[in-house]
Design an enzyme around this catalytic site. Structure first.
Site, PDB file in Angstrom:
ATOM      1  N   HIS A 138     -49.432 -62.981   8.888  1.00  0.00           N
ATOM      2  CA  HIS A 138     -49.901 -61.984   9.835  1.00  0.00           C
ATOM      3  C   HIS A 138     -51.388 -62.283  10.034  1.00  0.00           C
ATOM      4  O   HIS A 138     -52.031 -62.844   9.131  1.00  0.00           O
ATOM      5  CB  HIS A 138     -49.734 -60.568   9.281  1.00  0.00           C
ATOM      6  CG  HIS A 138     -48.297 -60.195   9.061  1.00  0.00           C
ATOM      7  ND1 HIS A 138     -47.812 -59.830   7.833  1.00  0.00           N
ATOM      8  CD2 HIS A 138     -47.263 -60.152   9.921  1.00  0.00           C
ATOM      9  CE1 HIS A 138     -46.518 -59.564   7.952  1.00  0.00           C
ATOM     10  NE2 HIS A 138     -46.164 -59.752   9.209  1.00  0.00           N
TER      11      HIS A 138
ATOM     12  N   HIS B 146     -31.896 -58.821  11.211  1.00  0.00           N
ATOM     13  CA  HIS B 146     -32.078 -58.127  12.491  1.00  0.00           C
ATOM     14  C   HIS B 146     -30.841 -58.281  13.376  1.00  0.00           C
ATOM     15  O   HIS B 146     -30.465 -57.353  14.100  1.00  0.00           O
ATOM     16  CB  HIS B 146     -33.308 -58.668  13.231  1.00  0.00           C
ATOM     17  CG  HIS B 146     -34.599 -58.438  12.497  1.00  0.00           C
ATOM     18  ND1 HIS B 146     -35.807 -58.899  12.967  1.00  0.00           N
ATOM     19  CD2 HIS B 146     -34.872 -57.811  11.333  1.00  0.00           C
ATOM     20  CE1 HIS B 146     -36.771 -58.557  12.124  1.00  0.00           C
ATOM     21  NE2 HIS B 146     -36.221 -57.898  11.118  1.00  0.00           N
TER      22      HIS B 146
ATOM     23  N   ASP C 228     -33.890 -57.092   4.101  1.00  0.00           N
ATOM     24  CA  ASP C 228     -34.518 -58.368   3.715  1.00  0.00           C
ATOM     25  C   ASP C 228     -34.010 -58.870   2.360  1.00  0.00           C
ATOM     26  O   ASP C 228     -34.801 -59.265   1.489  1.00  0.00           O
ATOM     27  CB  ASP C 228     -36.056 -58.239   3.680  1.00  0.00           C
ATOM     28  CG  ASP C 228     -36.647 -57.971   5.052  1.00  0.00           C
ATOM     29  OD1 ASP C 228     -36.022 -58.341   6.062  1.00  0.00           O
ATOM     30  OD2 ASP C 228     -37.740 -57.375   5.117  1.00  0.00           O
TER      31      ASP C 228
ATOM     32  N   ASP D  10     -33.521 -51.843   7.202  1.00  0.00           N
ATOM     33  CA  ASP D  10     -33.748 -53.291   7.134  1.00  0.00           C
ATOM     34  C   ASP D  10     -33.996 -53.687   5.678  1.00  0.00           C
ATOM     35  O   ASP D  10     -34.935 -53.219   5.045  1.00  0.00           O
ATOM     36  CB  ASP D  10     -34.981 -53.598   8.002  1.00  0.00           C
ATOM     37  CG  ASP D  10     -35.230 -55.079   8.136  1.00  0.00           C
ATOM     38  OD1 ASP D  10     -34.348 -55.885   7.783  1.00  0.00           O
ATOM     39  OD2 ASP D  10     -36.328 -55.434   8.604  1.00  0.00           O
TER      40      ASP D  10
ATOM     41  N   GLU E 208     -33.993 -63.546  13.033  1.00  0.00           N
ATOM     42  CA  GLU E 208     -33.870 -63.079  11.646  1.00  0.00           C
ATOM     43  C   GLU E 208     -32.445 -62.598  11.412  1.00  0.00           C
ATOM     44  O   GLU E 208     -31.933 -61.730  12.132  1.00  0.00           O
ATOM     45  CB  GLU E 208     -34.872 -61.961  11.365  1.00  0.00           C
ATOM     46  CG  GLU E 208     -34.630 -61.360   9.980  1.00  0.00           C
ATOM     47  CD  GLU E 208     -35.820 -60.661   9.376  1.00  0.00           C
ATOM     48  OE1 GLU E 208     -36.963 -61.084   9.617  1.00  0.00           O
ATOM     49  OE2 GLU E 208     -35.594 -59.680   8.649  1.00  0.00           O
TER      50      GLU E 208
ATOM     51  N   GLU F  49     -39.655 -62.181  17.688  1.00  0.00           N
ATOM     52  CA  GLU F  49     -38.673 -61.942  16.617  1.00  0.00           C
ATOM     53  C   GLU F  49     -37.968 -60.622  16.953  1.00  0.00           C
ATOM     54  O   GLU F  49     -38.487 -59.548  16.678  1.00  0.00           O
ATOM     55  CB  GLU F  49     -39.392 -61.845  15.269  1.00  0.00           C
ATOM     56  CG  GLU F  49     -38.444 -61.579  14.123  1.00  0.00           C
ATOM     57  CD  GLU F  49     -39.151 -61.521  12.773  1.00  0.00           C
ATOM     58  OE1 GLU F  49     -40.200 -62.164  12.606  1.00  0.00           O
ATOM     59  OE2 GLU F  49     -38.644 -60.815  11.892  1.00  0.00           O
TER      60      GLU F  49
ATOM     61  N   ASP G 232     -37.386 -64.785   5.065  1.00  0.00           N
ATOM     62  CA  ASP G 232     -38.048 -63.475   5.090  1.00  0.00           C
ATOM     63  C   ASP G 232     -37.304 -62.546   4.137  1.00  0.00           C
ATOM     64  O   ASP G 232     -36.561 -61.662   4.566  1.00  0.00           O
ATOM     65  CB  ASP G 232     -38.081 -62.917   6.518  1.00  0.00           C
ATOM     66  CG  ASP G 232     -39.072 -61.770   6.639  1.00  0.00           C
ATOM     67  OD1 ASP G 232     -39.779 -61.478   5.650  1.00  0.00           O
ATOM     68  OD2 ASP G 232     -39.140 -61.150   7.710  1.00  0.00           O
TER      69      ASP G 232
ATOM     70  N   ASP H 182     -53.249 -61.033   7.162  1.00  0.00           N
ATOM     71  CA  ASP H 182     -53.011 -61.715   5.875  1.00  0.00           C
ATOM     72  C   ASP H 182     -54.079 -62.794   5.722  1.00  0.00           C
ATOM     73  O   ASP H 182     -54.595 -63.039   4.628  1.00  0.00           O
ATOM     74  CB  ASP H 182     -51.649 -62.447   5.854  1.00  0.00           C
ATOM     75  CG  ASP H 182     -50.454 -61.511   5.764  1.00  0.00           C
ATOM     76  OD1 ASP H 182     -50.576 -60.463   5.098  1.00  0.00           O
ATOM     77  OD2 ASP H 182     -49.405 -61.838   6.355  1.00  0.00           O
TER      78      ASP H 182
HETATM   79  C1  XUL Z   1     -39.860 -56.982  10.085  1.00  0.00           C
HETATM   80  C2  XUL Z   1     -40.025 -58.377   9.856  1.00  0.00           C
HETATM   81  C3  XUL Z   1     -41.420 -58.822   9.719  1.00  0.00           C
HETATM   82  C4  XUL Z   1     -41.721 -60.023  10.489  1.00  0.00           C
HETATM   83  C5  XUL Z   1     -43.119 -60.540  10.345  1.00  0.00           C
HETATM   84  O1  XUL Z   1     -38.588 -56.543  10.016  1.00  0.00           O
HETATM   85  O2  XUL Z   1     -39.072 -59.097   9.708  1.00  0.00           O
HETATM   86  O3  XUL Z   1     -41.682 -59.098   8.386  1.00  0.00           O
HETATM   87  O4  XUL Z   1     -40.859 -61.015  10.048  1.00  0.00           O
HETATM   88  O5  XUL Z   1     -44.019 -59.643  10.759  1.00  0.00           O
HETATM   89 MN    MN Z   2     -38.896 -61.240   9.775  1.00  0.00          MN
END
Ligand code: XUL
Ligand code: MN
Length: 343
Positions: free
Chosen positions: A48, A212, A249, A247, A209, A173, A281, A51
């Site tokens: 980011h 997602h 991850d 979400d 992703e 994304e 991710d 970051d």
């Molecule tokens: C949010 C997500 C974020 C992006 C990067 O769901 O996946 O972490 O990947 O900002």
């Molecule tokens: Mn992501």
């Protein structure tokens, strides 16, 4: 030996805080994370904007570039590249109701300022990719924004980025919801539409992703394939997700091995290793201890590589014969036997 190169973000090693409770692990500084990422076999780091340059709202444009150069030197020290920079527009008090599609002109200007600074940071880090996770570009109250105006604002924001730097590539994304209720650009299909409407569609693509896609009720491998068909898969965020809920991850492959296998299969068949990195991710569970802070990354890499080895052994002659004879029961069993280690 994997054919792919892997990448990860500093946010993937985190303190375990969530919306309902505080940290469960100690914060780890950026350099320690870089050292461990390199040790684990990652080739590049995703960022980011803040970051790379914390506190950037309070710095001048030159100060931001100078801070980014320090991060570049730290990456070089560990033999790591930078893959992309993503403006973090969802944390800032200026973007409570979104950035590029905010109803406030001042907030939209701030979002562009962060996008331009992200491009400056990317240049200093030696990468050409900007990722837009459009976290709050949607509505909490359905009547609060026009989806037509907002979609055009999004296209115009990307056009401005393309004009600001003629080498930068932008990739969206997509995510259908969370933290927003209704997103304006929720799937790879939406991203392709936005890309086609910009001034340079070749430079606008997708970051798919897995989680997602599942949240949108779609199959991640098919979404990857859709973007690949248009040469628009600029990067991926592989992970896993237990159905349509918050979400998660999760580590890659831990919920649905067949779905994970098919994501690698479509990447493999299209020689994705020549086009982009495999980003992971993934987040550690809240219950994970300090000493296990990187375990989910290790597990995701291990699962990916084990499944890649199975994809490499996939018997396409046999599969094609079954496809020609329309023997899909046998094709399914062949694939499952391979995944289960019985072939
Ligand atoms: C949010 C997500 C974020 C992006 C990067 O769901 O996946 O972490 O990947 O900002
Ligand atoms: Mn992501």
């Amino acid at each position: 030996m994997s054919k792919f190169k892997f990448t990860v973000g500093p946010w993937n090693v985190h303190t375990g805080a969530d919306s309902y409770g505080p940290e469960t692990r100690k914060a780890i500084d950026l350099e320690t994370k870089f050292a461990r990422f390199a040790e684990l076999g990652f080739s590049a780091v995703q960022f980011h904007d803040d970051d790379a340059v914390p506190n950037m709202n309070n710095l001048t444009e030159e100060e931001i570039k100078a801070e980014a150069r320090k991060v570049k030197a730290m990456l070089d020290k560990y033999g790591l590249a930078a893959e992309f920079v993503a403006p973090r527009l969802w944390m800032d008090p200026h973007t409570t109701d979104g950035g590029f599609t905010s109803t406030s002109e001042k907030d939209r200007e701030f979002a562009m300022w962060r996008a331009y600074r992200s491009i400056d940071i990317a240049r200093e880090l030696g990468c050409d990719l900007i990722v837009l996770w459009l976290a709050r570009e949607g509505t909490l109250c359905a009547e609060s924004k026009s989806p037509v105006t907002a979609t055009r604002q999004l296209v115009e924001a990307i056009n401005n980025m393309l004009r600001y730097d003629d080498r930068i590539r932008v990739c969206i994304e997509p995510k259908p919801n969370e933290p927003i209720d209704r997103s304006f650009c929720g799937t790879v299909g939406h991203v392709m539409g936005v890309s086609a409407a910009t001034i340079d569609p070749k430079r606008v693509g997708a970051n798919l992703e897995s989680a997602h896609a599942v949240l949108a009720g779609l199959d991640p491998a098919n979404e990857i394939g859709f973007a690949l068909a248009f040469d628009k898969l600029f990067t991926v965020h592989l992970n896993d997700q237990n159905g349509i809920r918050y979400d998660q991850d999760k580590s890659f492959g831990v919920e649905n091995l067949r779905q994970a296998f098919n994501q690698i299969k479509v990447l493999w068949e299209n020689r994705y290793w020549e086009k982009g990195y495999v980003g992971l991710d993934v987040k550690a569970m809240r219950t994970t201890s300090d000493e296990d802070s990187y375990e989910h990354l290790k597990n995701s890499l291990e699962i990916f590589k084990a499944l890649e080895e199975k994809v490499a052994r996939y018997d396409y002659d046999y599969a094609n014969k079954l496809i020609a004879e329309r023997k899909f029961e046998q094709l399914e069993m062949y694939t499952l036997n391979l995944i289960m280690g019985l072939k």
